[in-house]
Design a protein around this motif. Structure first.
Motif, short mmCIF file in Angstrom:
data_model
loop_
_atom_site.label_atom_id
_atom_site.label_comp_id
_atom_site.label_asym_id
_atom_site.label_seq_id
_atom_site.Cartn_x
_atom_site.Cartn_y
_atom_site.Cartn_z
N ARG A 1 -3.15 0.16 2.98
CA ARG A 1 -1.98 -0.50 3.54
C ARG A 1 -0.80 -0.35 2.59
O ARG A 1 -0.95 -0.26 1.37
N SER B 1 1.36 -2.43 1.56
CA SER B 1 1.47 -3.50 0.56
C SER B 1 0.49 -3.29 -0.59
O SER B 1 0.81 -3.56 -1.75
N GLU B 2 -0.72 -2.79 -0.27
CA GLU B 2 -1.72 -2.54 -1.30
C GLU B 2 -1.28 -1.43 -2.25
O GLU B 2 -1.45 -1.53 -3.47
N GLU C 1 8.28 -1.08 -0.69
CA GLU C 1 8.76 -2.46 -0.59
C GLU C 1 10.07 -2.56 0.17
O GLU C 1 10.37 -3.59 0.80
N ALA D 1 7.38 -7.84 4.92
CA ALA D 1 6.07 -8.09 4.30
C ALA D 1 4.95 -8.07 5.33
O ALA D 1 3.86 -7.55 5.07
N GLN D 2 5.21 -8.61 6.51
CA GLN D 2 4.18 -8.64 7.55
C GLN D 2 3.78 -7.22 7.96
O GLN D 2 2.60 -6.91 8.10
N ARG E 1 4.22 -4.46 6.17
CA ARG E 1 3.59 -3.77 5.04
C ARG E 1 2.12 -4.13 4.91
O ARG E 1 1.31 -3.32 4.46
N ASN E 2 1.76 -5.34 5.31
CA ASN E 2 0.36 -5.76 5.25
C ASN E 2 -0.48 -5.11 6.35
O ASN E 2 -1.71 -5.08 6.24
N MET E 3 0.15 -4.63 7.40
CA MET E 3 -0.57 -4.02 8.52
C MET E 3 -0.51 -2.50 8.50
O MET E 3 -1.49 -1.82 8.81
N SER F 1 -0.50 1.40 7.80
CA SER F 1 -1.26 2.30 6.93
C SER F 1 -0.36 3.40 6.39
O SER F 1 0.68 3.73 6.96
#
Length: 331
Positions: free
Chosen positions: A74, A76-77, A96, A101-102, A104-106, A108
């Motif tokens: 992901r 964010s990772e 970033e 943020a939402q 980035r967490n989803m 790929s």
């Protein structure tokens, strides 16, 4: 409503076989672009193959000092990974600045590279668009084109590529690894993104059912001093009007190594090789940065609505270089 079949692939070979054998099927990862385009009737697959169980999430340093990122890692990772922030800060910054943020967490990494253009004519499912329906024309050329490309355009398409991290990866000579029905392949990132030319519907050289498995970034000491500068209409969650990924190495105030790539102004992530060639061996000062930017944008072909992007891109290049050279500010 159109019926859509959904299945969850247990392994990579099964996923590839399922999509390769059915021209109406697509892979589903984070879904942050796919689902939007399904709702807008821009994409019309009859089958979605969920690949989120596949073991393609690794983020690791390579023995040679580079970086290997699994396609299902992901955003964010990857941005938070210490090896990325230490060795390739430009990648972390681009990620970033690339989404909320939402998202980035989803989203790929593989999906980010494959995201479709943000051209409103492509996404309205009604206007003539050569990307969506080859041969129907490009509505943007005579229409609203403020956000469109000035580099790499053709008479068939002027849409910009939307990815931020792809710009950073372009500057760093990344390689995209894939697996398909014919086996494994690797693409230099500059070859992975196609110019529109006469076939704007073909954005990548991959075959249907070919799956991105990893992104590899070679060792690059210059990347430790790098940044991503993004200029946009608003500070939060907005696509670039112009962006630049820069890495710079100086020896006695002279440019020893430099990488420059542009986003928001071209039909693909744009490697600024003319600017790089001009800067190698030059004194790291504003007059040379400005000349390098002018050299790079000399072949820009703007419309009446987006001519401002040419100067904006020049200024972004200069500001990023000055910042890294220590005589400017990213603000």
């Amino acid at each position: 409503m159109r019926p859509i079949t959904y299945s969850r692939a247990p392994d990579t070979d099964t996923a590839i076989a399922a999509v390769s054998s059915d021209p109406t099927s697509d892979f589903l990862a984070g879904g942050t672009t796919e689902v939007d385009l399904l709702r807008q009737n821009v994409l019309t697959p009859r089958r979605l193959v969920d690949i989120n169980d596949l073991p393609l999430t690794g983020i690791e340093a390579t023995p040679a000092g580079g970086l290997r990122i699994g396609s299902l890692a992901r955003m964010s990772e990857v941005a938070a990974a210490p090896v990325v922030r230490e060795r390739f800060p430009v990648i972390a910054q681009a990620l970033e600045l690339g989404a909320s943020a939402q998202l980035r967490n989803m989203a790929s990494m593989g999906g980010n590279l494959l995201q479709r253009v943000r051209c409103s004519y492509f996404r309205d499912a009604e206007s003539p668009c050569n990307k969506r329906e080859p041969g129907t024309g490009c509505s943007a050329i005579e229409g609203f084109s403020r956000g469109h490309a000035v580099l790499g355009t053709s008479e068939h398409c002027i849409a910009t590529h939307p990815s931020d991290v792809a710009v950073a990866l372009m500057a760093l000579d990344a390689t995209v690894h894939t697996q398909g029905a014919e086996g494994e392949r690797s693409y230099a990132i500059d070859d992975f993104f196609l110019l529109p030319g006469n076939t704007p519907h073909r954005e990548h050289p991959m075959a249907h059912g070919e799956l991105i498995t990893a992104i590899e970034v070679p060792a690059a000491p210059v990347a430790r001093k790098s940044l991503y500068l993004k200029v946009r209409d608003r500070e939060s969650y907005e696509f670039a009007l112009a962006s630049v990924a820069v890495a710079l190495s100086l020896v006695d105030d002279t440019v020893a190594d430099v990488r420059v790539a542009l986003g928001g102004v071209a039909t693909k992530p744009w490697r600024a090789r003319r600017a790089e060639d001009f800067l190698i061996g030059a004194v790291a000062e504003r007059v040379n940065f400005e000349q390098a930017a002018r050299v790079e944008l000399i072949e820009a072909r703007p419309t009446a609505m987006n001519a401002f992007k040419v100067e904006l891109a020049r200024r972004a290049i200069v500001r990023a270089l000055e910042t890294l050279a220590g005589n400017g500010s990213p603000a």
